[in-house]
Design a protein around this motif. Structure first.
Motif, PDB file in Angstrom:
ATOM      1  N   THR A  16       0.839  -1.216   0.000  1.00  0.00           N
ATOM      2  CA  THR A  16       0.000   0.000   0.000  1.00  0.00           C
ATOM      3  C   THR A  16       0.868   1.259   0.000  1.00  0.00           C
ATOM      4  OG1 THR A  16      -0.222  -0.026   2.415  1.00  0.00           O
ATOM      5  CG2 THR A  16      -1.942  -1.137   1.145  1.00  0.00           C
ATOM      6  N   LEU A  17       1.988   1.224   0.723  1.00  0.00           N
ATOM      7  CA  LEU A  17       2.893   2.374   0.734  1.00  0.00           C
ATOM      8  C   LEU A  17       3.482   2.609  -0.658  1.00  0.00           C
ATOM      9  CD1 LEU A  17       4.366   4.513   2.559  1.00  0.00           C
ATOM     10  CD2 LEU A  17       6.237   2.866   2.663  1.00  0.00           C
ATOM     11  N   VAL A  18       3.913   1.540  -1.302  1.00  0.00           N
ATOM     12  CA  VAL A  18       4.491   1.673  -2.640  1.00  0.00           C
ATOM     13  C   VAL A  18       3.429   2.162  -3.634  1.00  0.00           C
ATOM     14  CG1 VAL A  18       5.484   0.358  -4.562  1.00  0.00           C
ATOM     15  CG2 VAL A  18       6.341   0.025  -2.247  1.00  0.00           C
ATOM     16  N   LEU A  19       2.212   1.668  -3.512  1.00  0.00           N
ATOM     17  CA  LEU A  19       1.139   2.129  -4.396  1.00  0.00           C
ATOM     18  C   LEU A  19       0.824   3.603  -4.181  1.00  0.00           C
ATOM     19  CD1 LEU A  19      -1.294  -0.920  -4.397  1.00  0.00           C
ATOM     20  CD2 LEU A  19       0.231  -0.159  -6.240  1.00  0.00           C
ATOM     21  N   ARG A  20       0.942   4.066  -2.931  1.00  0.00           N
ATOM     22  CA  ARG A  20       0.727   5.490  -2.657  1.00  0.00           C
ATOM     23  C   ARG A  20       1.835   6.349  -3.259  1.00  0.00           C
ATOM     24  NH1 ARG A  20      -0.127   6.003   3.605  1.00  0.00           N
ATOM     25  NH2 ARG A  20      -0.076   8.206   3.085  1.00  0.00           N
ATOM     26  N   MET A  21       3.036   5.788  -3.400  1.00  0.00           N
ATOM     27  CA  MET A  21       4.168   6.539  -3.952  1.00  0.00           C
ATOM     28  C   MET A  21       4.309   6.362  -5.455  1.00  0.00           C
ATOM     29  SD  MET A  21       7.269   6.123  -1.219  1.00  0.00           S
ATOM     30  CE  MET A  21       7.380   4.356  -1.354  1.00  0.00           C
ATOM     31  N   LEU A  22       3.417   5.616  -6.065  1.00  0.00           N
ATOM     32  CA  LEU A  22       3.560   5.229  -7.460  1.00  0.00           C
ATOM     33  C   LEU A  22       3.735   6.425  -8.400  1.00  0.00           C
ATOM     34  CD1 LEU A  22       3.705   2.643  -9.054  1.00  0.00           C
ATOM     35  CD2 LEU A  22       1.251   2.775  -9.403  1.00  0.00           C
ATOM     36  N   HIS A  23       2.898   7.422  -8.270  1.00  0.00           N
ATOM     37  CA  HIS A  23       2.970   8.581  -9.161  1.00  0.00           C
ATOM     38  C   HIS A  23       3.435   9.842  -8.435  1.00  0.00           C
ATOM     39  CE1 HIS A  23       1.251   6.334 -12.409  1.00  0.00           C
ATOM     40  NE2 HIS A  23       0.248   5.954 -11.624  1.00  0.00           N
ATOM     41  N   ALA A  24       4.067   9.646  -7.286  1.00  0.00           N
ATOM     42  CA  ALA A  24       4.551  10.796  -6.515  1.00  0.00           C
ATOM     43  C   ALA A  24       5.936  11.210  -7.009  1.00  0.00           C
ATOM     44  CB  ALA A  24       4.613  10.436  -5.040  1.00  0.00           C
ATOM     45  N   ASP A  25       6.248  12.475  -6.798  1.00  0.00           N
ATOM     46  CA  ASP A  25       7.597  12.915  -7.121  1.00  0.00           C
ATOM     47  C   ASP A  25       8.545  12.522  -5.980  1.00  0.00           C
ATOM     48  OD1 ASP A  25       6.591  14.655  -5.252  1.00  0.00           O
ATOM     49  OD2 ASP A  25       7.493  16.444  -6.129  1.00  0.00           O
ATOM     50  N   TYR A  26       9.826  12.784  -6.179  1.00  0.00           N
ATOM     51  CA  TYR A  26      10.843  12.353  -5.222  1.00  0.00           C
ATOM     52  C   TYR A  26      10.611  12.955  -3.835  1.00  0.00           C
ATOM     53  CZ  TYR A  26      15.400  11.814  -3.009  1.00  0.00           C
ATOM     54  OH  TYR A  26      16.393  11.519  -2.136  1.00  0.00           O
ATOM     55  N   ALA A  27      10.323  14.235  -3.768  1.00  0.00           N
ATOM     56  CA  ALA A  27      10.178  14.915  -2.483  1.00  0.00           C
ATOM     57  C   ALA A  27       8.989  14.368  -1.686  1.00  0.00           C
ATOM     58  CB  ALA A  27      10.024  16.417  -2.701  1.00  0.00           C
ATOM     59  N   SER A  28       7.860  14.155  -2.356  1.00  0.00           N
ATOM     60  CA  SER A  28       6.694  13.646  -1.622  1.00  0.00           C
ATOM     61  C   SER A  28       6.871  12.173  -1.238  1.00  0.00           C
ATOM     62  CB  SER A  28       5.423  13.854  -2.428  1.00  0.00           C
ATOM     63  OG  SER A  28       5.507  13.206  -3.674  1.00  0.00           O
ATOM     64  N   ALA A  29       7.556  11.396  -2.068  1.00  0.00           N
ATOM     65  CA  ALA A  29       7.837  10.006  -1.708  1.00  0.00           C
ATOM     66  C   ALA A  29       8.776   9.948  -0.507  1.00  0.00           C
ATOM     67  CB  ALA A  29       8.440   9.267  -2.889  1.00  0.00           C
ATOM     68  N   ARG A  30       9.772  10.810  -0.511  1.00  0.00           N
ATOM     69  CA  ARG A  30      10.692  10.868   0.629  1.00  0.00           C
ATOM     70  C   ARG A  30       9.974  11.311   1.894  1.00  0.00           C
ATOM     71  NH1 ARG A  30      16.742  12.224   0.539  1.00  0.00           N
ATOM     72  NH2 ARG A  30      17.142  12.581   2.737  1.00  0.00           N
ATOM     73  N   GLU A  31       9.069  12.272   1.754  1.00  0.00           N
ATOM     74  CA  GLU A  31       8.286  12.737   2.903  1.00  0.00           C
ATOM     75  C   GLU A  31       7.402  11.615   3.448  1.00  0.00           C
ATOM     76  OE1 GLU A  31       4.494  15.624   3.693  1.00  0.00           O
ATOM     77  OE2 GLU A  31       5.915  16.219   2.127  1.00  0.00           O
ATOM     78  N   LEU A  32       6.836  10.818   2.563  1.00  0.00           N
ATOM     79  CA  LEU A  32       5.973   9.711   2.983  1.00  0.00           C
ATOM     80  C   LEU A  32       6.773   8.655   3.759  1.00  0.00           C
ATOM     81  CD1 LEU A  32       3.041   8.743   2.786  1.00  0.00           C
ATOM     82  CD2 LEU A  32       3.679   7.521   0.716  1.00  0.00           C
ATOM     83  N   VAL A  33       7.965   8.342   3.286  1.00  0.00           N
ATOM     84  CA  VAL A  33       8.807   7.363   3.988  1.00  0.00           C
ATOM     85  C   VAL A  33       9.312   7.944   5.303  1.00  0.00           C
ATOM     86  CG1 VAL A  33      10.991   6.080   3.863  1.00  0.00           C
ATOM     87  CG2 VAL A  33       9.472   6.146   1.892  1.00  0.00           C
ATOM     88  N   ALA A  34       9.524   9.239   5.361  1.00  0.00           N
ATOM     89  CA  ALA A  34      10.076   9.881   6.554  1.00  0.00           C
ATOM     90  C   ALA A  34       9.065  10.022   7.681  1.00  0.00           C
ATOM     91  CB  ALA A  34      10.637  11.245   6.199  1.00  0.00           C
TER      92      ALA A  34
END
Length: 131
Positions: free
Chosen positions: A47-65
């Motif tokens: 589910t986390l990877v699916l949420r980051m699927l179309h995200a840019d680098y900054a928002s994906a990094r923010e999600l993991v952080a």
């Protein structure tokens, strides 16, 4: 002819220490518990990877952080390597019959797994702490 067999030794005596080391049940339980944990953590990771699927680098990094995501990601990494070591240990103990090769392989697998798990945890911490 005697009614007693010629061999009076117990079959366990013939095993010469090749029997149970009293760790089989705990090993089995830990392997099952890590498998169940990986099911839950794996679903969360998908589910986390699916949420980051179309995200840019900054928002994906923010999600993991985010704290819970970072903690669960670290738990996934540690549990996955722990489960892998347990599974590979069973395979090696069952199919490698030369004692020195068995010990060398078990040591190498544990060493590589610890290094890889530490690398994964360090990567998550670097993202989570913004380094």
């Amino acid at each position: 002819m005697s009614a007693y067999p010629k061999e009076y030794r117990n079959p366990l005596k013939k095993a010469r220490g090749l029997g149970s080391a009293q760790h089989g049940v705990s090993h089995w339980w830990v392997q099952r518990v890590t498998a169940v944990a990986l099911v839950g953590l794996g679903i969360w990771l998908v589910t986390l990877v699916l949420r980051m699927l179309h995200a840019d680098y900054a928002s994906a990094r923010e999600l993991v952080a985010r704290p819970w995501n970072a903690v669960l990601l670290i738990a996934f990494v540690v549990t996955a390597f722990w489960h892998a070591v347990l599974g590979l240990q069973v395979v090696i103990e069952d199919y490698v019959h030369t004692r020195w090769k068995e010990i060398a392989l078990l040591t190498a697998i544990k060493f590589v797994a610890v290094l890889a798990a530490l690398a994964g945890v360090l990567a998550v911490l670097r993202i989570a702490l913004g380094a």
